[in-house]
Design an enzyme around this catalytic site. Structure first.
Site, PDB file in Angstrom:
ATOM      1  N   HIS A  19     -16.569 -69.871-169.992  1.00 51.09           N
ATOM      2  CA  HIS A  19     -16.878 -70.536-170.858  1.00 51.09           C
ATOM      3  C   HIS A  19     -16.411 -71.846-171.088  1.00 51.09           C
ATOM      4  O   HIS A  19     -17.291 -73.040-171.196  1.00 51.09           O
ATOM      5  CB  HIS A  19     -17.118 -69.755-172.197  1.00 51.09           C
ATOM      6  CG  HIS A  19     -17.610 -68.370-172.551  1.00 51.09           C
ATOM      7  ND1 HIS A  19     -16.888 -67.126-172.835  1.00 51.09           N
ATOM      8  CD2 HIS A  19     -18.921 -68.178-172.186  1.00 51.09           C
ATOM      9  CE1 HIS A  19     -17.796 -66.349-172.902  1.00 51.09           C
ATOM     10  NE2 HIS A  19     -19.250 -66.792-172.645  1.00 51.09           N
ATOM     11  N   LYS A  43     -22.160 -54.412-182.994  1.00 55.60           N
ATOM     12  CA  LYS A  43     -21.659 -53.688-184.311  1.00 55.60           C
ATOM     13  C   LYS A  43     -20.136 -53.510-183.948  1.00 55.60           C
ATOM     14  O   LYS A  43     -19.496 -53.307-185.071  1.00 55.60           O
ATOM     15  CB  LYS A  43     -22.208 -51.952-184.094  1.00 55.60           C
ATOM     16  CG  LYS A  43     -23.709 -52.252-184.494  1.00 55.60           C
ATOM     17  CD  LYS A  43     -24.385 -51.026-184.819  1.00 55.60           C
ATOM     18  CE  LYS A  43     -25.627 -51.031-185.021  1.00 55.60           C
ATOM     19  NZ  LYS A  43     -26.654 -50.930-183.803  1.00 55.60           N
ATOM     20  N   ARG A  92     -24.412 -67.944-163.522  1.00 54.48           N
ATOM     21  CA  ARG A  92     -22.926 -67.593-162.497  1.00 54.48           C
ATOM     22  C   ARG A  92     -23.716 -67.266-161.132  1.00 54.48           C
ATOM     23  O   ARG A  92     -23.300 -67.806-160.039  1.00 54.48           O
ATOM     24  CB  ARG A  92     -22.166 -66.417-163.098  1.00 54.48           C
ATOM     25  CG  ARG A  92     -21.276 -66.771-164.496  1.00 54.48           C
ATOM     26  CD  ARG A  92     -21.068 -65.724-165.364  1.00 54.48           C
ATOM     27  NE  ARG A  92     -21.944 -64.968-165.537  1.00 54.48           N
ATOM     28  CZ  ARG A  92     -22.045 -63.850-166.547  1.00 54.48           C
ATOM     29  NH1 ARG A  92     -20.744 -63.662-166.785  1.00 54.48           N
ATOM     30  NH2 ARG A  92     -23.028 -63.238-166.922  1.00 54.48           N
ATOM     31  N   SER A 130     -17.478 -61.728-170.542  1.00 53.01           N
ATOM     32  CA  SER A 130     -16.856 -61.199-171.935  1.00 53.01           C
ATOM     33  C   SER A 130     -16.841 -59.890-171.914  1.00 53.01           C
ATOM     34  O   SER A 130     -15.839 -59.058-172.093  1.00 53.01           O
ATOM     35  CB  SER A 130     -17.450 -61.742-173.070  1.00 53.01           C
ATOM     36  OG  SER A 130     -17.250 -63.145-173.145  1.00 53.01           O
TER      37      SER A 130
END
Ligand code: PNS
Length: 168
Positions: A19, A43, A92, A130
């Protein structure tokens, strides 16, 4: 003179060096780049939205034309409020392409005046996500060198405070 303001949206849970590489590239071609964190995406996030804002601000301090914000709801509405002309997304590998194409075309339908610009991160980050970082961290692996130092530090303090629970 026309200036171009772009939004770099994502969940950034957490920010990775991939990022950051894209932010550096985006800051070179756009007059202003807003890193926009989606609220309420997961969540059970690893980091709260405020922690993500803090980490990205800390890491992008050196870029004069980069700011950090959060958004909810439709990305194109946020882009309109920000008077942005472009959305920045990273690609990517070819596997990213289909999802990114769908999002870009949907966003174009919703806001034809907004252009999506794709950039490629440096190849050493082409496998980084991530989701992988969260998975490795939750299983006790090292993510050093893959995320900015502030993320590593916060992960370390997380280990000393909480037991690590594997991602469901
Ligand atoms: O990098 P990520 O985590 O895959 O980011 C996904 C993100 C935040 C860019 C995407 O989920 C998004 O734009 N969400 C906002 C909701 C929206 O606008 N949906 C319609 C566009 S397809």
């Amino acid at each position: 003179m026309n200036t171009v303001r772009a939004i770099y949206p994502g969940t950034f849970d957490p920010l990775t060096n991939g990022h950051l590489d894209l932010i550096a590239r985006g800051s070179k071609i756009f007059d202003h780049l807003v890193v926009a964190i989606l609220k309420n995406s997961d969540k059970q996030p690893l980091f709260s939205v405020q922690e993500r804002v803090d980490m990205i601000k800390e890491t992008t301090r050196e870029f004069d034309n980069v700011s950090v914000s959060t958004f909810d709801g439709l990305l194109v509405e946020f882009a309109r409020l920000q008077h942005a002309q472009a959305l920045l997304r990273g690609i990517r590998a070819i596997s990213d392409y289909e999802y990114e194409l769908q999002m870009a075309l949907m966003n174009r339908r919703l806001a034809p005046e907004l252009e999506t610009v794709f950039m490629m991160p440096a190849e050493q980050y082409s496998y980084l996500s991530s989701r992988l970082i969260r998975g490795v961290f939750r299983l006790g692996g090292s993510v050093e060198g893959l995320v900015p130092p502030t993320v590593v530090e916060r992960l370390r303090s997380r280990i000393s405070k909480d037991p690590i629970e594997p991602e469901k």
